[in-house]
Design a protein around this motif. Structure first.
Motif, PDB file in Angstrom:
ATOM      1  N   GLN A  63       0.836  -1.192   0.000  1.00 17.88           N
ATOM      2  CA  GLN A  63       0.000   0.000   0.000  1.00 17.88           C
ATOM      3  C   GLN A  63       0.880   1.255   0.000  1.00 17.88           C
ATOM      4  O   GLN A  63       0.598   2.241  -0.668  1.00 17.88           O
ATOM      5  CB  GLN A  63      -0.931  -0.027   1.221  1.00 17.88           C
TER       6      GLN A  63
ATOM      7  N   GLU B  40       0.699   3.977  -2.824  1.00 14.22           N
ATOM      8  CA  GLU B  40       0.253   5.299  -2.422  1.00 14.22           C
ATOM      9  C   GLU B  40       1.136   6.400  -2.998  1.00 14.22           C
ATOM     10  O   GLU B  40       0.698   7.520  -3.218  1.00 14.22           O
ATOM     11  CB  GLU B  40       0.319   5.350  -0.902  1.00 14.22           C
ATOM     12  N   ARG B  41       2.405   6.086  -3.207  1.00 18.08           N
ATOM     13  CA  ARG B  41       3.327   7.102  -3.726  1.00 18.08           C
ATOM     14  C   ARG B  41       3.253   7.238  -5.239  1.00 18.08           C
ATOM     15  O   ARG B  41       3.845   8.143  -5.805  1.00 18.08           O
ATOM     16  CB  ARG B  41       4.756   6.735  -3.336  1.00 18.08           C
TER      17      ARG B  41
ATOM     18  N   ARG C 295       1.928  11.206   6.396  1.00 17.06           N
ATOM     19  CA  ARG C 295       1.335  10.467   5.284  1.00 17.06           C
ATOM     20  C   ARG C 295      -0.123  10.896   5.092  1.00 17.06           C
ATOM     21  O   ARG C 295      -0.567  11.113   3.967  1.00 17.06           O
ATOM     22  CB  ARG C 295       1.407   8.983   5.655  1.00 17.06           C
TER      23      ARG C 295
ATOM     24  N   LEU D 170      -1.436  12.754   1.692  1.00 15.22           N
ATOM     25  CA  LEU D 170      -2.501  12.196   0.856  1.00 15.22           C
ATOM     26  C   LEU D 170      -3.671  13.165   0.705  1.00 15.22           C
ATOM     27  O   LEU D 170      -4.208  13.328  -0.396  1.00 15.22           O
ATOM     28  CB  LEU D 170      -3.007  10.884   1.459  1.00 15.22           C
TER      29      LEU D 170
ATOM     30  N   ASP E 208      -7.294   5.822  -1.671  1.00 13.29           N
ATOM     31  CA  ASP E 208      -6.141   5.696  -0.773  1.00 13.29           C
ATOM     32  C   ASP E 208      -6.356   6.497   0.507  1.00 13.29           C
ATOM     33  O   ASP E 208      -6.085   6.017   1.609  1.00 13.29           O
ATOM     34  CB  ASP E 208      -4.867   6.206  -1.465  1.00 13.29           C
TER      35      ASP E 208
ATOM     36  N   LEU F  16      -6.780   5.038   4.352  1.00 13.03           N
ATOM     37  CA  LEU F  16      -5.883   5.454   5.426  1.00 13.03           C
ATOM     38  C   LEU F  16      -6.678   6.016   6.603  1.00 13.03           C
ATOM     39  O   LEU F  16      -6.363   5.759   7.767  1.00 13.03           O
ATOM     40  CB  LEU F  16      -4.901   6.497   4.895  1.00 13.03           C
TER      41      LEU F  16
END
Lengths: 386, 167
Positions: free
Chosen positions: A135, A139-140, B27, B31, B126, B130
């Motif tokens: 993940q 995600e990057r 993070r 995002l 994503d 998260l």
């Protein structure tokens, strides 16, 4: 714009991903962009000016073949240095989920990242890493490209998230203008003559050479003058295996060929045969044969059917069926009008795969990735003249 | 001294946990920032497509297409997705010759819109996954950010030439 491309496999060894990366880089440079390619290669290897070597690679069995990759702390340092010096607008990595330079680059990058997935590998096979790590990598990556419908399906079903399908490009002019080998393809008339071609690792079962060989052995006694032109890494003994001695001299074996010889070889055949039994994520060789003007006969695999426009740009036969292949070839070699119609359609279809066309599609993906990272919206002029 | 090792171990654990928490929080922020950028880009490409469609409609004297483009340009909030889908349907019904500049502009804008839509959808997914993580919820790391929303429209790609589809 400044583009950094990472190739995971060594440029010392020929391969589909390596060729893709080099052709893409050259097409992008041709459109006026600055490109740097980071790839595993010896420091003293002869490389094009836009390639930065990332050191020696080690062999690793991967997805049925042996891939040469570079991984480890030294490589990590080199990747970081390359990224810092390059100040790229966008980073484009290939096959980022294998342990490779690409993975290192994704984990070290800060800006927009575009990733291209080449193989239609399933998660269980390709990723010996935990879901959390996976993940993190995904995600990057801002935008994903899949080179085939199958590779894209794996993206959607196994990795979650979409991918733009942009096929492999082909340098059409290079193939269309190549000079046929002297004395080829030779005569081809009703009931006699004709040249068949095959290129690839014929010892690998999934390439399906055995299917073509069986069809050839069955057809040759009824078609005097039929010839088979084979190229690929391996021994003559393997090509001849299972072929009666009296037919052997109708087979010409070229061995491993360079890109230039490949183009000449494809110009030297009446019919190019792709008898693959599976595992082919994209029919790269088909588009090359189509660009060279050869009539294509291919197994009825999803990827092949799509490239051949559902059978309008080349003949399809049931996968693995040597008898059906024999009849298809016999009928096609007797029918020059049908061959001409198929190649004419093939030339139209293959234009959509020409590298400059493909590179413009890739640039649009770069623009989208940049927009999603810093919010500035890029316009058409930015992508370059069309 | 066994007591000292205990302290060293505890300090190390606290450092590790706090590094992990800081990193996760970064993070989450990153995002959400990307979702914001992607949403702005998506908005820009929606406007571009509608504008290109309006130009094409004037060129073709197509009242229906012009109306659909106008409505898409003006729609806000919950009505916007439906309005954009209407425009996609109108464009699919319109014969588009890639050699005509106005048609080519619409095809290109639709292609860029398809890319922007897909990247936005991936980023929203994503970000939402998260946000659902127990640690992120427990420490309310995402409290600074509004939960991102999908922009749910049909694939706007037009004129799919062989092998060049998006989805």
């Amino acid at each position: 714009m400044r583009i950094g491309i990472v190739c995971p496999y060594s440029l010392d060894v020929p391969g589909g991903v390596q060729n893709h990366v080099m052709d893409l880089a050259e097409a992008l440079i041709g459109l006026g962009h600055e490109v740097s390619v980071l790839a595993p290669a010896d420091d003293d290897a002869e490389l094009p000016p836009y390639v930065v070597p990332a050191g020696r690679s080690v062999p690793l069995p991967y997805n049925g073949s042996v891939a040469r990759i570079t991984f480890g702390p030294v490589s990590t340092a080199r990747v970081r240095r390359w990224l810092a010096r390059g100040r790229f607008d966008v980073l484009h990595v290939h096959e980022p989920l294998a342990l490779s330079l690409s993975l290192l680059a994704v984990l070290s990058a800060r800006g927009p990242v575009v990733a291209t997935f080449h193989t239609a590998m399933t998660r269980s096979r390709a990723l010996a890493v935990a879901q959390g790590v996976l993940q993190l990598v995904l995600e990057r990556i801002t935008a994903r490209i899949a080179v085939s419908a199958l590779a894209r399906k794996v993206q959607v079903e196994h990795l979650g998230g979409g991918a733009v399908e942009i096929p492999n490009g082909v340098a059409v002019a290079k193939f269309a203008d190549a000079e046929p080998l002297p004395g080829w393809p030779g005569p081809c008339g009703p009931g006699r003559g004709g040249t068949l071609g095959f290129l690839g690792r014929f010892t690998e079962p999934r390439k399906g050479f055995a299917v073509l060989r069986d069809a050839f052995v069955a057809l040759a006694p009824h078609r005097p003058g039929l010839r088979l032109l084979v190229a690929g890494p391996g021994d003559l003994a393997d090509v001849h295996e299972g072929v009666p001695p009296e037919l052997r001299e109708q087979i010409t074996f070229l061995g491993r060929v360079t890109e230039e010889e490949k183009a000449r070889m494809l110009r030297s055949v009446d019919v190019y045969v792709a008898p693959n039994t599976g595992g082919e994520s994209f029919g790269m060789i088909l588009t090359e044969a189509m660009a060279a003007g050869a009539t294509v006969v291919a197994s009825d695999l999803d990827a092949f059917r799509r490239v051949l426009d559902g059978g309008r740009a080349g003949e399809l036969f049931p996968t693995g069926d040597a008898v059906a292949l024999r009849h298809t070839l016999d009928a096609l070699l007797d029918d020059p009008a049908r061959r001409a119609a198929l190649s004419a359609r093939a030339r139209e279809v293959v234009e959509a795969f020409d590298w400059p066309t493909i590179a413009r599609r890739v640039l649009e993906v770069y623009a989208t990735a940049i927009e999603a990272t810093d919010g500035r919206v890029l316009d058409e002029e930015w992508i370059g003249p069309t | 001294m066994p007591g000292m090792w205990w302290v060293v171990g505890l300090v190390a654990a606290v450092v590790l946990v706090s590094v992990y928490l800081t990193w996760t929080a970064a993070r989450v922020d990153r995002l959400h920032a990307r979702v914001g950028s992607a949403a702005r880009a998506l908005d820009a490409h929606l406007l571009r497509r509608a504008a290109a469609a309006a130009v094409l409609a004037e060129d073709r004297y197509s009242v229906e297409l012009y109306a659909a483009a106008r409505i898409a340009l003006d729609a806000e909030g919950d009505e916007r997705e439906a309005a954009e889908n209407d425009l996609t349907r109108q464009l699919r019904r319109t014969p588009l010759d890639p050699d005509h500049p106005a048609a080519e502009a619409v095809i290109a804008a639709s292609r860029r819109l398809a890319l922007a839509r897909q990247v936005h959808t991936d980023l929203v997914r994503d970000a939402l996954s998260l946000r659902r993580r127990p640690l992120v919820r427990l420490l309310r790391m995402a409290r600074k950010h509004e939960a991102p929303r999908y922009f749910d429209i049909d694939d706007p790609t037009l004129n799919t030439r062989p092998g060049l589809s998006v989805g």
